[in-house]
Scaffold this active site. Structure first.
Site, PDB file in Angstrom:
ATOM      1  CB  ALA A  97      -0.899  -0.056   1.381  1.00  0.00           C
ATOM      2  N   GLY A 140       0.533  -5.057   0.916  1.00  0.00           N
ATOM      3  CA  GLY A 140      -0.796  -4.930   0.027  1.00  0.00           C
ATOM      4  C   GLY A 140      -0.223  -5.521  -1.220  1.00  0.00           C
ATOM      5  CD  GLU A 143      -2.452  -7.625   2.927  1.00  0.00           C
ATOM      6  OE1 GLU A 143      -2.015  -6.371   2.547  1.00  0.00           O
ATOM      7  OE2 GLU A 143      -3.056  -7.713   4.002  1.00  0.00           O
ATOM      8  CD  GLU A 163       1.743  -5.540   5.832  1.00  0.00           C
ATOM      9  OE1 GLU A 163       2.490  -6.481   6.254  1.00  0.00           O
ATOM     10  OE2 GLU A 163       0.774  -5.805   4.630  1.00  0.00           O
TER      11      GLU A 163
HETATM   12  C1  HXC Z   1       5.011   4.320  -1.156  1.00  0.00           C
HETATM   13  C2  HXC Z   1       7.165   3.535  -1.939  1.00  0.00           C
HETATM   14  C3  HXC Z   1       6.662   2.196  -1.450  1.00  0.00           C
HETATM   15  C4  HXC Z   1       5.361   2.139  -0.686  1.00  0.00           C
HETATM   16  C5  HXC Z   1       8.610   2.068  -2.364  1.00  0.00           C
HETATM   17  N1  HXC Z   1       8.103   3.245  -2.549  1.00  0.00           N
HETATM   18  N2  HXC Z   1       7.607   1.330  -1.754  1.00  0.00           N
HETATM   19  N3  HXC Z   1       6.202   4.613  -2.041  1.00  0.00           N
HETATM   20  N4  HXC Z   1       4.390   3.367  -0.681  1.00  0.00           N
HETATM   21  N5  HXC Z   1       4.883   0.949  -0.374  1.00  0.00           N
HETATM   22  C6  HXC Z   1       8.946   4.408  -3.361  1.00  0.00           C
HETATM   23  C7  HXC Z   1       9.915   4.754  -2.654  1.00  0.00           C
HETATM   24  O1  HXC Z   1       9.755   5.770  -1.536  1.00  0.00           O
HETATM   25  C8  HXC Z   1      11.012   5.474  -3.646  1.00  0.00           C
HETATM   26  O2  HXC Z   1      10.351   6.655  -4.097  1.00  0.00           O
HETATM   27  C9  HXC Z   1      10.776   4.399  -4.875  1.00  0.00           C
HETATM   28  O3  HXC Z   1       9.374   3.731  -4.598  1.00  0.00           O
HETATM   29  C10 HXC Z   1      11.660   3.311  -4.999  1.00  0.00           C
HETATM   30  O4  HXC Z   1      11.946   3.006  -3.776  1.00  0.00           O
HETATM   31  P1  HXC Z   1      13.250   2.535  -3.000  1.00  0.00           P
HETATM   32  O5  HXC Z   1      13.201   2.194  -1.577  1.00  0.00           O
HETATM   33  O6  HXC Z   1      14.402   3.659  -3.303  1.00  0.00           O
HETATM   34  O7  HXC Z   1      13.810   1.203  -3.809  1.00  0.00           O
HETATM   35  P2  HXC Z   1      14.848  -0.084  -3.117  1.00  0.00           P
HETATM   36  O8  HXC Z   1      15.883   0.690  -2.534  1.00  0.00           O
HETATM   37  O9  HXC Z   1      14.904  -1.027  -4.507  1.00  0.00           O
HETATM   38  O10 HXC Z   1      13.880  -0.904  -2.044  1.00  0.00           O
HETATM   39  C11 HXC Z   1      12.664  -1.316  -2.658  1.00  0.00           C
HETATM   40  C12 HXC Z   1      11.894  -1.825  -1.540  1.00  0.00           C
HETATM   41  C13 HXC Z   1      11.464  -0.691  -0.461  1.00  0.00           C
HETATM   42  C14 HXC Z   1      12.550  -2.828  -0.389  1.00  0.00           C
HETATM   43  C15 HXC Z   1      10.513  -2.468  -1.975  1.00  0.00           C
HETATM   44  O11 HXC Z   1      11.072   0.483  -1.341  1.00  0.00           O
HETATM   45  C16 HXC Z   1      10.733  -0.984   0.562  1.00  0.00           C
HETATM   46  O12 HXC Z   1      10.852  -1.340   1.685  1.00  0.00           O
HETATM   47  N6  HXC Z   1       9.113  -0.415   0.328  1.00  0.00           N
HETATM   48  C17 HXC Z   1       8.345  -0.595   1.460  1.00  0.00           C
HETATM   49  C18 HXC Z   1       8.062  -1.890   1.367  1.00  0.00           C
HETATM   50  C19 HXC Z   1       6.696  -2.052   2.611  1.00  0.00           C
HETATM   51  O13 HXC Z   1       6.969  -1.685   3.598  1.00  0.00           O
HETATM   52  N7  HXC Z   1       5.517  -2.512   2.071  1.00  0.00           N
HETATM   53  C20 HXC Z   1       4.357  -2.560   2.911  1.00  0.00           C
HETATM   54  C21 HXC Z   1       3.675  -1.189   2.907  1.00  0.00           C
HETATM   55  S1  HXC Z   1       2.387  -1.225   4.078  1.00  0.00           S
HETATM   56  P3  HXC Z   1      11.287   8.019  -3.839  1.00  0.00           P
HETATM   57  O14 HXC Z   1      10.381   9.121  -4.379  1.00  0.00           O
HETATM   58  O15 HXC Z   1      11.091   7.998  -2.361  1.00  0.00           O
HETATM   59  O16 HXC Z   1      12.437   7.586  -4.301  1.00  0.00           O
HETATM   60  C22 HXC Z   1       1.057  -1.957   3.396  1.00  0.00           C
HETATM   61  C23 HXC Z   1      -0.145  -2.305   4.256  1.00  0.00           C
HETATM   62  C24 HXC Z   1      -1.072  -2.986   3.521  1.00  0.00           C
HETATM   63  O17 HXC Z   1       1.175  -2.754   2.246  1.00  0.00           O
HETATM   64  C25 HXC Z   1      -2.431  -2.772   4.123  1.00  0.00           C
HETATM   65  C26 HXC Z   1      -3.488  -3.399   3.289  1.00  0.00           C
HETATM   66  C27 HXC Z   1      -3.407  -3.115   1.778  1.00  0.00           C
END
Ligand code: HXC
Length: 289
Positions: A97, A140, A143, A163
């Site tokens: 998400a 997400g 999911e 999460e």
């Molecule tokens: C918003 C995101 C994002 C996310 C990545 N980006 N994941 N933006 N929401 N979930 C954005 C980053 O901010 C960045 O933008 C760009 O994508 C590239 O990401 P990087 O981190 O620079 O890439 P990398 O180093 O290759 O790392 C990839 C990654 C990491 C390991 C996937 O991005 C990451 O850990 N993302 C979050 C994963 C996560 O926690 N997902 C769960 C979310 S909560 P900018 O502009 O800043 O450069 C969730 C709740 C579900 O899903 C509830 C129900 C749906």
């Protein structure tokens, strides 16, 4: 014909109105902002939805999920389409998400707006949906993949529910579907630590049904969808309904439902055609009736 990605929100509204106008016609010329959608396969009987927000690794913002729902509605209403594939890019199916969108939400707004209530659309699709996962399927994203009927993975795919590292928990079925797919022990480890599974580990754990080289993933998923679409659409829907019931019903009730659906196949022309074609040693021709 491809659905072109355009960043004007006007185009999205235009697409939405076209999709839902009249008898829910679906236009492959429609424009979306966050996804691409088009028909694939030799007979154009596969609906392909590609998440297309590369700068954010396909983070699932609300607009993206609304477009996925619109495209699904379109494909569900298109009698030519027999199965649907959802995919992302080679780097990310979806990184979860959109954290930036959620960052400042507070409980009253989440609760009042019933945040995420429309994110389950994929799980209520009547046509089979295959997730073709390359790269990250996190939070997400994982999911969303698990809402699909089966998952194919590219060999560099990574699945996880991180999460907990953000101070929250899965909110779109992760704790439920992951546990049913891989069992309590591994689901607990993944949800409580944020541990990711590689494609091969996901295959071993029963989360995915096939692992393919990155470039071959979407063609393989499309081939599987074409195979499904070549069978009777009405019987396919019954088979899918019966399998999904296994996650909701006790065994005796599930078996009873299966038997009723099995009996119901005898009310269809396709059941008759299938068995008659076998006996007459000719190619079957299903009509979806
Ligand atoms: C918003 C995101 C994002 C996310 C990545 N980006 N994941 N933006 N929401 N979930 C954005 C980053 O901010 C960045 O933008 C760009 O994508 C590239 O990401 P990087 O981190 O620079 O890439 P990398 O180093 O290759 O790392 C990839 C990654 C990491 C390991 C996937 O991005 C990451 O850990 N993302 C979050 C994963 C996560 O926690 N997902 C769960 C979310 S909560 P900018 O502009 O800043 O450069 C969730 C709740 C579900 O899903 C509830 C129900 C749906």
């Amino acid at each position: 014909m491809a659905i072109f990605c355009r960043s004007a929100s006007f185009a999205v509204r235009q697409a939405a109105s076209f999709v839902f106008t009249g008898a829910r016609r679906y236009s492959t010329d429609a424009h979306f902002e966050f996804i691409l959608a088009n028909k694939r396969g030799v007979k154009e009987n596969v609906g392909l939805i590609q998440l297309n927000r590369p700068k954010a690794l396909n983070a699932l913002c609300d607009g993206l999920m609304q477009e996925v729902n619109q495209a699904l509605d379109g494909f569900e209403g298109d009698s030519q389409v027999g199965a649907i594939v959802i995919t992302g890019s080679e780097k990310a199916f979806a990184a979860g998400a959109d954290i930036k969108e959620m960052q400042n939400w507070a409980f009253p707004a989440c609760y009042s707006a019933n945040f995420l209530s429309h994110w389950n659309r994929v799980s209520s699709a009547r046509k089979p949906v295959i997730a073709a996962v390359n790269g990250f399927a996190l939070g997400g994203g994982c999911e969303l993949a698990m809402m699909c009927d089966n998952i194919y993975a590219g060999e560099k795919a990574q699945f996880g529910q991180p999460e907990i590292l953000l101070g929250t928990i899965p909110g779109a079925g992760g704790t439920q579907r992951l546990t049913r797919a891989v069992g309590k022990s591994l689901a607990m480890e993944m949800v409580l630590t944020g541990k990711r599974l590689s494609a091969q580990e996901a295959m071993q754990a029963g989360l995915v049904s096939g692992v393919f080289p990155v470039q071959q993933l979407v063609p393989e998923a499309t081939r599987c969808a074409e195979k499904i679409a070549s069978n009777s659409k009405i019987i396919t829907a019954m088979a899918k309904e019966a399998i999904n019931a296994a996650f909701e019903l006790p065994l005796a009730e599930g078996n009873r439902l299966e038997k009723r659906l099995f009996h119901a196949t005898f009310a269809t022309e396709d059941r008759k055609e299938g068995m008659t074609a076998f006996v007459e040693k000719r190619k079957v021709s299903f009509q979806g009736k």
